[in-house]
Design a protein around this motif. Structure first.
Motif, PDB file in Angstrom:
ATOM      1  N   GLY A 302       0.864  -1.258   0.067  1.00 11.11           N
ATOM      2  CA  GLY A 302      -0.193  -0.115  -0.024  1.00 11.11           C
ATOM      3  C   GLY A 302       0.813   1.367  -0.183  1.00 11.11           C
ATOM      4  O   GLY A 302       0.218   2.376   0.477  1.00 11.11           O
ATOM      5  N   ILE A 303       1.992   1.408  -0.572  1.00 13.33           N
ATOM      6  CA  ILE A 303       2.885   2.343  -0.705  1.00 13.33           C
ATOM      7  C   ILE A 303       2.994   2.600  -1.847  1.00 13.33           C
ATOM      8  O   ILE A 303       3.122   2.122  -2.716  1.00 13.33           O
ATOM      9  CB  ILE A 303       4.589   2.002   0.092  1.00 13.33           C
ATOM     10  N   GLU A 304       2.861   4.161  -2.162  1.00  7.58           N
ATOM     11  CA  GLU A 304       2.950   4.718  -3.557  1.00  7.58           C
ATOM     12  C   GLU A 304       4.183   4.685  -4.015  1.00  7.58           C
ATOM     13  O   GLU A 304       5.135   4.943  -3.732  1.00  7.58           O
ATOM     14  CB  GLU A 304       2.427   6.090  -3.666  1.00  7.58           C
ATOM     15  N   CYS A 305       4.222   4.020  -5.203  1.00  5.13           N
ATOM     16  CA  CYS A 305       5.769   3.812  -5.858  1.00  5.13           C
ATOM     17  C   CYS A 305       5.654   3.717  -7.257  1.00  5.13           C
ATOM     18  O   CYS A 305       4.614   3.654  -7.904  1.00  5.13           O
ATOM     19  CB  CYS A 305       6.303   2.384  -5.403  1.00  5.13           C
ATOM     20  N   ARG A 306       6.831   4.153  -8.008  1.00  3.47           N
ATOM     21  CA  ARG A 306       7.009   4.240  -9.556  1.00  3.47           C
ATOM     22  C   ARG A 306       8.266   3.662  -9.791  1.00  3.47           C
ATOM     23  O   ARG A 306       9.281   3.914  -9.121  1.00  3.47           O
ATOM     24  CB  ARG A 306       6.786   5.832 -10.022  1.00  3.47           C
ATOM     25  N   ILE A 307       8.110   3.031 -11.073  1.00  2.00           N
ATOM     26  CA  ILE A 307       9.450   2.892 -11.747  1.00  2.00           C
ATOM     27  C   ILE A 307       9.973   3.891 -12.529  1.00  2.00           C
ATOM     28  O   ILE A 307       9.218   4.354 -13.367  1.00  2.00           O
ATOM     29  CB  ILE A 307       9.238   1.411 -12.395  1.00  2.00           C
ATOM     30  N   ILE A 308      11.208   4.203 -12.335  1.00  2.00           N
ATOM     31  CA  ILE A 308      11.723   5.294 -12.983  1.00  2.00           C
ATOM     32  C   ILE A 308      12.856   4.830 -14.176  1.00  2.00           C
ATOM     33  O   ILE A 308      13.728   4.024 -13.797  1.00  2.00           O
ATOM     34  CB  ILE A 308      12.447   6.325 -12.229  1.00  2.00           C
ATOM     35  N   VAL A 309      12.832   5.310 -15.304  1.00  2.00           N
ATOM     36  CA  VAL A 309      13.493   4.589 -16.264  1.00  2.00           C
ATOM     37  C   VAL A 309      14.353   6.010 -16.836  1.00  2.00           C
ATOM     38  O   VAL A 309      13.771   6.943 -17.195  1.00  2.00           O
ATOM     39  CB  VAL A 309      12.976   4.142 -17.515  1.00  2.00           C
ATOM     40  N   GLY A 310      15.683   5.801 -16.890  1.00  2.00           N
ATOM     41  CA  GLY A 310      16.483   6.918 -17.229  1.00  2.00           C
ATOM     42  C   GLY A 310      17.992   6.330 -17.563  1.00  2.00           C
ATOM     43  O   GLY A 310      18.168   5.128 -17.822  1.00  2.00           O
ATOM     44  N   GLN A 311      18.863   7.116 -17.087  1.00  2.00           N
ATOM     45  CA  GLN A 311      20.218   6.752 -17.571  1.00  2.00           C
ATOM     46  C   GLN A 311      21.040   7.270 -16.492  1.00  2.00           C
ATOM     47  O   GLN A 311      20.943   8.039 -15.618  1.00  2.00           O
ATOM     48  CB  GLN A 311      20.919   7.307 -18.738  1.00  2.00           C
ATOM     49  N   ARG A 312      22.495   6.601 -16.122  1.00  2.00           N
ATOM     50  CA  ARG A 312      23.500   6.927 -15.348  1.00  2.00           C
ATOM     51  C   ARG A 312      24.589   6.723 -16.048  1.00  2.00           C
ATOM     52  O   ARG A 312      25.030   5.687 -16.568  1.00  2.00           O
ATOM     53  CB  ARG A 312      23.444   6.290 -14.052  1.00  2.00           C
ATOM     54  N   GLY A 313      25.233   8.001 -16.532  1.00  2.00           N
ATOM     55  CA  GLY A 313      26.271   7.767 -17.461  1.00  2.00           C
ATOM     56  C   GLY A 313      25.824   7.513 -18.848  1.00  2.00           C
ATOM     57  O   GLY A 313      25.080   8.131 -19.332  1.00  2.00           O
ATOM     58  N   GLU A 314      26.535   6.479 -19.472  1.00  2.00           N
ATOM     59  CA  GLU A 314      26.287   6.134 -20.630  1.00  2.00           C
ATOM     60  C   GLU A 314      25.509   4.778 -20.658  1.00  2.00           C
ATOM     61  O   GLU A 314      25.035   4.138 -21.598  1.00  2.00           O
ATOM     62  CB  GLU A 314      27.416   5.592 -21.508  1.00  2.00           C
ATOM     63  N   SER A 315      24.769   4.165 -19.507  1.00  2.00           N
ATOM     64  CA  SER A 315      23.994   3.095 -19.266  1.00  2.00           C
ATOM     65  C   SER A 315      22.601   3.486 -18.979  1.00  2.00           C
ATOM     66  O   SER A 315      22.338   4.164 -18.150  1.00  2.00           O
ATOM     67  CB  SER A 315      24.800   2.292 -18.138  1.00  2.00           C
ATOM     68  N   ALA A 316      21.718   2.506 -19.331  1.00  2.00           N
ATOM     69  CA  ALA A 316      20.541   2.607 -18.881  1.00  2.00           C
ATOM     70  C   ALA A 316      20.461   2.355 -17.230  1.00  2.00           C
ATOM     71  O   ALA A 316      21.006   1.356 -16.929  1.00  2.00           O
ATOM     72  CB  ALA A 316      19.530   1.648 -19.784  1.00  2.00           C
ATOM     73  N   ARG A 317      19.481   2.951 -16.711  1.00  2.00           N
ATOM     74  CA  ARG A 317      19.210   2.846 -15.348  1.00  2.00           C
ATOM     75  C   ARG A 317      17.683   2.732 -14.952  1.00  2.00           C
ATOM     76  O   ARG A 317      17.145   3.515 -15.598  1.00  2.00           O
ATOM     77  CB  ARG A 317      20.016   3.921 -14.494  1.00  2.00           C
ATOM     78  N   TYR A 318      17.385   1.969 -13.858  1.00  2.00           N
ATOM     79  CA  TYR A 318      16.204   2.119 -13.480  1.00  2.00           C
ATOM     80  C   TYR A 318      16.084   2.176 -11.950  1.00  2.00           C
ATOM     81  O   TYR A 318      17.063   1.495 -11.306  1.00  2.00           O
ATOM     82  CB  TYR A 318      15.476   0.611 -13.821  1.00  2.00           C
ATOM     83  N   TRP A 319      15.276   2.744 -11.399  1.00  2.00           N
ATOM     84  CA  TRP A 319      15.319   2.852  -9.914  1.00  2.00           C
ATOM     85  C   TRP A 319      13.649   3.173  -9.448  1.00  2.00           C
ATOM     86  O   TRP A 319      12.979   3.081 -10.425  1.00  2.00           O
ATOM     87  CB  TRP A 319      16.272   3.867  -9.398  1.00  2.00           C
ATOM     88  N   ASN A 320      13.460   3.599  -8.325  1.00  2.00           N
ATOM     89  CA  ASN A 320      12.105   3.820  -7.897  1.00  2.00           C
ATOM     90  C   ASN A 320      11.762   5.328  -7.149  1.00  2.00           C
ATOM     91  O   ASN A 320      12.700   5.957  -6.707  1.00  2.00           O
ATOM     92  CB  ASN A 320      11.664   2.938  -6.927  1.00  2.00           C
TER      93      ASN A 320
END
Length: 426
Positions: A302-320
């Motif tokens: 029951g905790i509001e959460c999202r998956i964030i899609v982006g980059q860190r440096g030259e690599s694809a990165r996923y976080w919340n």
């Protein structure tokens, strides 16, 4: 005596040749009907209905579309007392039926129509080359809108079916490729893998369109279900562990420690096709896996959460991104693995940017920064009851609420912070 019996038998045989023979057998009477020699005529399955006759463009279009829907490769359409330009109407009809109509755009590779005679009396020879089988046309499922299409897609993914073709009657420009990927990441308990996907839309424009999807999974359906059962068991254990706490921050802290310390992880650079299984059952750490599993567990808690899609440096990165007590923070569990620091780290947008994270923040929720009340320019007006102190305005409520806040009890003062290090995410 014997001669009498023989005579009776001869008479019976002669009589039976003239009519049906009734014979007493014990207490029963049996009637024998003479065999009919008329041959049975079986219906001819190749017998076709008479060709349609058209008198205007509307009837012509209906006839051509009917041939396509019935998967008729060669047919004849009769023309009688036609009202309109038969040659022009025929060219427009073939163009519409093969390029603009959803079934035609999906199923027809080429169509040719040749007119013999004229508008008063003539015939059209229609020849169609199909790129889809009759079975493929019959397997198309009708849905009313994109929402109905998404529901059908969810069921197809859950059953690991290899293909789905939908006729969407009110097509709303949904990016179904992105939808499928997001659904798989957000529902690891229902969909184990990120399948290879081929998506085609017929036609490219129009209110009604056909969506054709083909899915390729890394393992057989049976193997996928066995692995998914293992993931479901682990996710359930994590949920029970997290739910033992009532405070959201404590739940998030416990979930982070559960996911980051349960394995001596092997860092994985290649994007996993089975993110949850790779993380929970094989001990392979990837930001995509952490973001997917963390999201599913937060949603279950029951905790509001999202998956964030982006980059860190030259690599694809996923976080919340999560919401705690009305404020938004970022969490990157892969960052904790890389740094070998397993305490809960609630990060701000500024901290991520300083570490080289890049992502689209335009559509993400934001926590308003607190605003200081303006300095008074003149002494305040005296109140009617001097014994009741006035209450200074408080900062805005989260989510931009404009309702006046209720008076609150005084709180302990906090140490001043540098505005650049505010814990408020964008």
């Amino acid at each position: 005596m014997k001669k009498a019996i023989a005579s009776l038998l001869i008479l019976c045989v002669l009589f039976s040749g003239l009519t049906a023979c009734g014979i007493w057998v014990g207490d029963e009477y049996r009637s024998v009907t003479p065999h009919s020699e008329e041959p049975y005529t079986q219906p001819d399955p190749t017998e076709e209905a008479p060709p349609p006759t058209v008198h205007n463009e509307e009837e012509l279009r209906s006839a051509v579309l009917s041939m396509i829907n019935d998967w008729t490769e060669h047919s004849v359409i009769l023309v009688a007392d036609y009202r309109g330009d038969i040659a022009g109407d025929l060219a427009r009809t073939v163009q519409y039926a093969t390029k603009e109509d959803p079934i035609g755009a999906y199923a027809v590779d080429f169509a040719d129509a040749e007119l013999t005679g004229d508008a008063g009396e003539g015939s059209i020879a229609l020849n169609i080359v199909f790129r889809r089988s009759a079975a493929e046309i019959d397997s198309i499922t009708n849905v009313g809108s994109d929402e109905g299409a998404c529901s059908m897609i969810n069921g197809t993914l859950a059953s690991y079916s290899p293909a789905l073709t939908l006729r969407i009657h009110t097509y709303g420009e949904t990016d179904f490729v992105s939808y499928i990927r997001t659904y798989c990441l957000e529902h690891p308990e229902q969909m184990l893998a990120l399948p290879e996907l081929v998506a085609q839309i017929y036609p490219e424009t129009g209110e009604t369109r056909i969506l054709e999807l083909h899915f390729l999974y890394p393992d057989s359906r049976e193997e996928m279900r066995v692995k998914q059962d293992t993931v479901i068991t682990t996710l359930a254990s994590a949920s029970n562990y997290v739910r033992s706490k009532t405070d959201d921050t404590e739940r998030v802290d416990r979930l982070c420690r559960f996911l980051t310390t349960r394995f001596s992880y092997t860092l994985c650079e290649e994007t996993p096709v089975m993110p949850a299984y790779s993380l929970l059952c094989e001990g392979k750490a990837h930001s995509l896996s952490f973001a997917s599993v963390f999201f599913a567990e937060c949603r279950d808690a029951g905790i509001e959460c999202r998956i964030i899609v982006g980059q860190r440096g030259e690599s694809a990165r996923y976080w919340n991104m999560i919401c705690l007590d009305g404020e938004y923070y970022y969490i990157d569990l892969m960052r904790s693995i890389e740094r070998e620091t397993y305490d809960l780290a609630l990060l701000t947008a500024q901290e991520l940017e300083e570490e080289g994270y890049v992502w689209d923040r335009a559509e993400l929720p934001q926590t308003p920064l607190p605003t200081e009340p303006p300095e008074p320019t003149q002494p305040p007006e005296p109140t009617q009851n001097p014994a009741v102190p006035t209450v200074k305005p408080t900062s805005e409520e989260p989510f931009g609420s404009t309702e006046p806040s209720e008076p609150t009890e005084p709180t302990e003062p906090t140490a001043p912070t540098d505005p650049a290090e505010s814990t408020h995410a964008p």
